[in-house]
Design a protein around this motif. Structure first.
Motif, PDB file in Angstrom:
ATOM      1  N   VAL A 121      34.363  45.892  77.943  1.00 37.09           N
ATOM      2  CA  VAL A 121      35.243  44.737  77.809  1.00 37.09           C
ATOM      3  C   VAL A 121      35.149  43.953  79.122  1.00 37.09           C
ATOM      4  N   GLU A 164      37.889  49.303  79.982  1.00 32.40           N
ATOM      5  CA  GLU A 164      37.883  49.586  78.546  1.00 32.40           C
ATOM      6  C   GLU A 164      36.516  49.285  77.931  1.00 32.40           C
ATOM      7  N   SER A 172      34.243  48.803  74.057  1.00 32.60           N
ATOM      8  CA  SER A 172      34.344  48.418  72.654  1.00 32.60           C
ATOM      9  C   SER A 172      32.979  48.559  72.008  1.00 32.60           C
ATOM     10  N   ALA A 181      30.570  46.120  70.170  1.00 25.55           N
ATOM     11  CA  ALA A 181      30.423  44.666  70.052  1.00 25.55           C
ATOM     12  C   ALA A 181      29.063  44.321  69.464  1.00 25.55           C
ATOM     13  N   HIS A 203      36.426  55.579  78.943  1.00 24.52           N
ATOM     14  CA  HIS A 203      36.552  54.345  79.722  1.00 24.52           C
ATOM     15  C   HIS A 203      35.602  54.439  80.902  1.00 24.52           C
ATOM     16  N   VAL A 209      33.243  56.633  67.188  1.00 26.00           N
ATOM     17  CA  VAL A 209      33.982  55.372  67.133  1.00 26.00           C
ATOM     18  C   VAL A 209      35.109  55.467  66.120  1.00 26.00           C
ATOM     19  N   LYS A 219      38.816  50.266  64.383  1.00 29.38           N
ATOM     20  CA  LYS A 219      39.166  49.582  65.619  1.00 29.38           C
ATOM     21  C   LYS A 219      37.960  49.159  66.445  1.00 29.38           C
ATOM     22  N   MET A 220      36.775  49.637  66.082  1.00 24.43           N
ATOM     23  CA  MET A 220      35.556  49.339  66.843  1.00 24.43           C
ATOM     24  C   MET A 220      35.721  49.747  68.301  1.00 24.43           C
ATOM     25  N   LYS A 221      36.362  50.886  68.510  1.00 25.24           N
ATOM     26  CA  LYS A 221      36.571  51.441  69.844  1.00 25.24           C
ATOM     27  C   LYS A 221      35.919  52.817  69.911  1.00 25.24           C
TER      28      LYS A 221
END
Length: 148
Positions: A24, A30, A32, A34, A81, A120, A124-126
């Motif tokens: 991010v 953080e 993600s 993407a 993270h 993942v 949430k695509m996290k």
């Protein structure tokens, strides 16, 4: 003369090659999932951990060597993270081939152990750490950049 640095894009079987592990673009550390593109937050390098066979730090071109992929030690220990690089078991990543002929890997850390893998949250695509054998845990490392 030093060896060139090789950077990889990390994509998984669940999201496909059009989506990649990314940083991010703020100071939060953080991550993600993407859209894949030529972004420095998607250029990951594997840096051997001194004295540890087959263990690597994962660092991005975007944030440099000061930050490495890590696990948040919060009791749940499933959130990933970027954190200050150090001698932390949450930063010691093992890449294990899904099968001998595969180019796909499962990524685990010494901190969370050999039964939790980078995955993942599908809604949430996290990225996160989880147990099991899902398609979100099967990562392809594609060379994106070779530099100094």
């Amino acid at each position: 003369m030093s060896s060139p640095v090789v950077y990889y894009r990390l994509t998984n079987d669940y999201n496909g090659p059009s989506w990649a592990l990314d940083v991010v673009p703020d100071s939060s550390g953080e991550l993600s999932i993407a859209r894949a593109g030529d972004y420095s937050g998607q250029h990951w390098k594997l840096v051997p951990v001194n004295g540890q066979a087959n263990k690597f730090y994962l660092r991005t071109q975007y944030k440099g060597d000061e930050l490495s992929l890590d696990i948040i030690n919060d009791g749940t220990n499933d959130r990933v993270h970027l954190a200050k690089t150090g001698n932390y078991t949450g930063q010691f990543w093992t890449l294990t081939k899904v099968s001998p002929e595969s180019t796909t890997f499962r990524l685990s850390t010494d901190f969370t152990g050999p039964d939790k893998f980078l995955d993942v949250f599908s809604d949430k695509m996290k990225p996160r750490m989880a147990s099991g054998n899902t398609t979100g845990m099967k990562w392809e490392l594609t060379v994106t950049k070779i530099g100094s």
